[in-house]
Design a protein around this motif. Structure first.
Motif, PDB file in Angstrom:
ATOM      1  N   GLN A 132       0.832  -1.210   0.000  1.00  0.00           N
ATOM      2  CA  GLN A 132       0.000   0.000   0.000  1.00  0.00           C
ATOM      3  C   GLN A 132       0.860   1.251   0.000  1.00  0.00           C
ATOM      4  OE1 GLN A 132      -2.689  -0.372   3.337  1.00  0.00           O
ATOM      5  NE2 GLN A 132      -3.634  -2.230   2.522  1.00  0.00           N
ATOM      6  N   PHE A 133       1.995   1.182   0.674  1.00  0.00           N
ATOM      7  CA  PHE A 133       2.926   2.306   0.704  1.00  0.00           C
ATOM      8  C   PHE A 133       3.620   2.455  -0.647  1.00  0.00           C
ATOM      9  CE2 PHE A 133       6.827   4.537   1.821  1.00  0.00           C
ATOM     10  CZ  PHE A 133       6.411   5.458   2.773  1.00  0.00           C
ATOM     11  N   GLY A 134       3.736   1.332  -1.361  1.00  0.00           N
ATOM     12  CA  GLY A 134       4.487   1.282  -2.624  1.00  0.00           C
ATOM     13  C   GLY A 134       5.837   0.665  -2.359  1.00  0.00           C
ATOM     14  N   PHE A 135       6.093  -0.521  -2.913  1.00  0.00           N
ATOM     15  CA  PHE A 135       7.276  -1.279  -2.508  1.00  0.00           C
ATOM     16  C   PHE A 135       8.572  -0.515  -2.772  1.00  0.00           C
ATOM     17  CE2 PHE A 135      10.574  -4.477  -2.565  1.00  0.00           C
ATOM     18  CZ  PHE A 135      10.228  -5.272  -1.493  1.00  0.00           C
ATOM     19  N   GLU A 136       8.715   0.048  -3.957  1.00  0.00           N
ATOM     20  CA  GLU A 136       9.974   0.748  -4.242  1.00  0.00           C
ATOM     21  C   GLU A 136      10.105   2.017  -3.407  1.00  0.00           C
ATOM     22  OE1 GLU A 136      12.841   2.258  -7.877  1.00  0.00           O
ATOM     23  OE2 GLU A 136      10.990   1.191  -8.345  1.00  0.00           O
TER      24      GLU A 136
END
Length: 259
Positions: A107-111
Motif C-alpha cells: 500500500q505504501f508502494g514497494f519501491e
C-alpha cells in the motif's frame, strides 16, 4: 599458548552470540520509538527488529498482537516510523531491520518503501508472508538497488533442500522459528534439539538466528550453542507494555541476556 587459544576461543564464542531485540514501533507511546532504538543499542544488543503495526498480525501471539493494537491506536503509521528513524539514524551503528506484513508495504508502494528504508538507516527487511517466488520475481532486484538485506524464515517442517534455497535468497541472517506456535510460546524452539542440530549441520551462507521462545540468559545460551544468535521479542515487548519503569527494566533485561 594454551591460555591464548582459550582466550581466542572465548572471543570467537562471544562473537557468534548475536542478540537481536524485537519491539513494535509506537508502544508504549507513539513517540517512544526513537528512545527505545537508542536504548537497545546502548544496552548491548547487536541488532534490532522493529515491528510495523498491522491490524491482522496472524503470525503473532497475544503479547505482540496487543502491541500492534496499541500502536495503531496511538497513531503509528509507516510514514511516522520513517520520520522517527531519521531522527536517530546517525547515532545508530547496529543493524536496524523492519519486520512486518506485505500488505501495508504494498500500500505504501514497494519501491518507495525501500527508498525510505535506505534514507532512514534501515539495513534490511523481514516480511514473513512474502513468498520466495514473488520475492525473486518482483522484489529482489529492488531491494538490491536500495542496499537492503532480506531475511527468510524456516521451521522444523522445512526440508533441508528448501532451507538451503531460502538461505541462498537471504542476506544478513537466516531466521529459524517453530512452526507449531505463534510468537511468544514458551520454549517452542528451545526444546527441539533435533531441529537445531539439523540446522547447524547444513552449509548455510548466512548466520543462523533462532527466534520464538527465548526469555532468559539461559535460553539464549542454549540456542547459541548451535546457532549464531538469538532473537527476543515477546519477553521484551512485555516490559514495554506492562512495566511503568520500562526504560530501566528494558535496559537491565538486555544487559542480563547479553553479559
Amino acid at each position: 599458548m594454551n591460555t591464548e587459544n582459550h582466550t581466542q576461543k572465548n572471543k570467537d564464542s562471544e562473537i557468534s552470540k548475536k542478540l537481536n531485540i524485537y519491539f513494535t514501533a509506537g508502544v508504549p507511546k507513539l513517540d517512544d520509538t526513537a528512545e527505545i532504538i537508542k536504548l537497545i543499542q546502548d544496552s548491548g544488543a547487536d541488532m534490532m527488529e522493529i515491528g510495523m503495526p498491522y491490524s491482522d498480525p496472524v503470525a503473532d501471539g497475544p503479547v505482540i498482537s496487543q502491541a500492534h493494537e496499541l500502536a495503531l491506536r496511538n497513531g503509528m503509521t509507516i510514514e511516522k516510523l520513517f520520520s522517527q528513524l531519521k531522527t536517530v539514524k546517525d547515532g545508530i551503528k547496529i543493524p536496524v531491520i523492519l519486520m512486518g506484513y506485505i500488505n501495508p508495504v504494498l500500500q505504501f508502494g514497494f519501491e518507495n518503501f525501500c527508498k525510505e528504508c535506505e534514507s532512514s538507516g534501515v539495513s534490511g527487511l523481514i516480511i514473513p508472508d512474502l513468498p520466495p517466488f514473488e520475492f525473486e520475481k518482483n522484489y529482489q532486484k529492488i531491494l538490491k538497488q536500495y542496499n537492503l538485506n532480506f531475511t527468510f524464515l524456516v521451521t522444523p517442517e522445512t526440508s533441508n533442500e528448501r532451507i538451503l534455497y531460502l538461505d541462498s535468497l537471504s542476506s544478513e541472517f537466516l531466521y529459524a522459528v517453530s512452526s507449531s506456535s505463534t510468537t511468544g510460546q514458551q520454549n517452542a524452539v528451545l526444546k527441539n534439539d533435533d531441529y537445531l542440530s539439523r540446522l547447524s549441520s547444513l552449509p548455510l551462507k548466512n548466520p543462523l538466528m533462532i527466534g520464538f521462545g527465548i526469555q532468559t540468559r539461559q535460553d539464549f545460551d542454549n540456542v547459541t550453542e548451535k546457532a549464531d544468535g538469538g532473537i527476543i521479542g515477546t519477553a521484551f515487548v512485555k516490559i514495554l507494555l506492562h512495566n511503568n519503569d520500562w526504560r530501566t527494566s528494558a535496559a537491565e533485561f538486555i544487559a542480563s541476556v547479553k553479559h
